[in-house]
Design a protein around this motif. Sequence first.
Motif, PDB file in Angstrom:
ATOM      1  N   HIS A 161      28.100 -30.353  59.942  1.00 38.52           N
ATOM      2  CA  HIS A 161      28.421 -28.939  60.161  1.00 38.52           C
ATOM      3  C   HIS A 161      27.455 -28.060  59.359  1.00 38.52           C
ATOM      4  N   PRO A 162      26.837 -27.050  59.987  1.00 36.02           N
ATOM      5  CA  PRO A 162      25.833 -26.229  59.289  1.00 36.02           C
ATOM      6  C   PRO A 162      26.348 -25.574  58.010  1.00 36.02           C
ATOM      7  N   ALA A 202      29.219 -22.647  68.645  1.00 35.38           N
ATOM      8  CA  ALA A 202      28.699 -22.018  69.850  1.00 35.38           C
ATOM      9  C   ALA A 202      29.429 -20.712  70.149  1.00 35.38           C
ATOM     10  N   LEU A 203      30.751 -20.711  69.982  1.00 34.54           N
ATOM     11  CA  LEU A 203      31.525 -19.489  70.194  1.00 34.54           C
ATOM     12  C   LEU A 203      31.118 -18.401  69.200  1.00 34.54           C
ATOM     13  N   ALA A 260      40.058 -41.415  66.337  1.00 31.69           N
ATOM     14  CA  ALA A 260      39.782 -40.611  67.535  1.00 31.69           C
ATOM     15  C   ALA A 260      39.717 -39.125  67.183  1.00 31.69           C
ATOM     16  N   GLY A 261      40.597 -38.708  66.286  1.00 33.53           N
ATOM     17  CA  GLY A 261      40.594 -37.308  65.862  1.00 33.53           C
ATOM     18  C   GLY A 261      39.311 -36.901  65.178  1.00 33.53           C
ATOM     19  N   SER A 303      32.920 -33.003  67.373  1.00 30.11           N
ATOM     20  CA  SER A 303      32.422 -32.300  68.557  1.00 30.11           C
ATOM     21  C   SER A 303      32.983 -30.887  68.631  1.00 30.11           C
ATOM     22  N   ALA A 304      34.232 -30.707  68.186  1.00 28.19           N
ATOM     23  CA  ALA A 304      34.862 -29.392  68.236  1.00 28.19           C
ATOM     24  C   ALA A 304      34.141 -28.393  67.342  1.00 28.19           C
TER      25      ALA A 304
END
Length: 322
Positions: free
Chosen positions: A298-299, A101-102, A87-88, A94-95
């Motif tokens: 992840h980019p 985005a931030l 689950a992590g 997604s995190a």
Amino acid sequence: MPSRSRPADTSPPPPRRAGRGTVDPRRIRADDLRCLLAVTRTGRLVAAADALGVDHTTVSRRIAALEKSLGLRLMERGAEGWVLTDAGKAVSESARAIEDALARVAEAASGQDSPSLHGTVRVSAPDAFGTVVATPALARIRRDHPDLQVELITATRQLALHPAGFDLALAIGRPAGNRLVTEHLTDYALGLYASDGYVERYGCPASAAELRDHPLIFYIESMLQVGDLDIERHLPGITPAFSSTNVFAQLEATRLGAGIGVLPAFLTHRSGLRRLLPHEVDIRLPITLAVRREAVSHPAVRAVRAALRAEAADRAAELLPR
């Protein structure tokens, strides 16, 4: 009898759900996700806290709050630190998008037009390969993306099947397991090397069998953590006279004439050492590039992965000299 009033419940209310099995997104805090990502990258609460500039108790508290909000266990203690549960992994993947985005919001607010990579990418690699091959690739990508933080951990050890503490890893051999996305990066050669001074003093072995009459320089067998480097596989019956867990110490001992070193060809490229018995002793080992599954998209990880591939291709003549 008159009923007694029950004491007020001061515990936090359970997370409200928008529907059955659905977590209310209003209960999720971006700071909690940043803490989860930091522990994911480092595998340690203290290291994650240092990266975020907070106390480690804050990191622990924020992850506990996130787990309570989601109603899920996200991390568990592993042999080498904290690791993600299944689950992590989904939450962490997604995190990362939220973290990116931030970063783009901050970029836009500061008036930056060109996109830049952000965040922290941690790379694990063997001592020699990490220093000679990975470092130039990582330095180059840092010059192109000054907001990116790159960490390199060097240790010649077996790649863990339960990864923690890295985003990408370079490892000797081909690790098993499905927790990592792996690819063959390159092969590299090891051979016998000696200094001119050693050869003038003690001569050259005429065959691999004559190596028993010379002191050999290699890893400490009892402390070796990589099966592919087991000297018995490549030179049966020969025990090193000078051993070290650090390949650079082996290189220096060889340069100083302490014996004949079994060394990576790319490490001796500019050392002035002499190659001995090149046709009899030519050890070829693979280098595997591994990425944690939740980090593949992840980019910044993709960019570092591409830089490592390009560097290995450019250094092919050093890695596998003819």
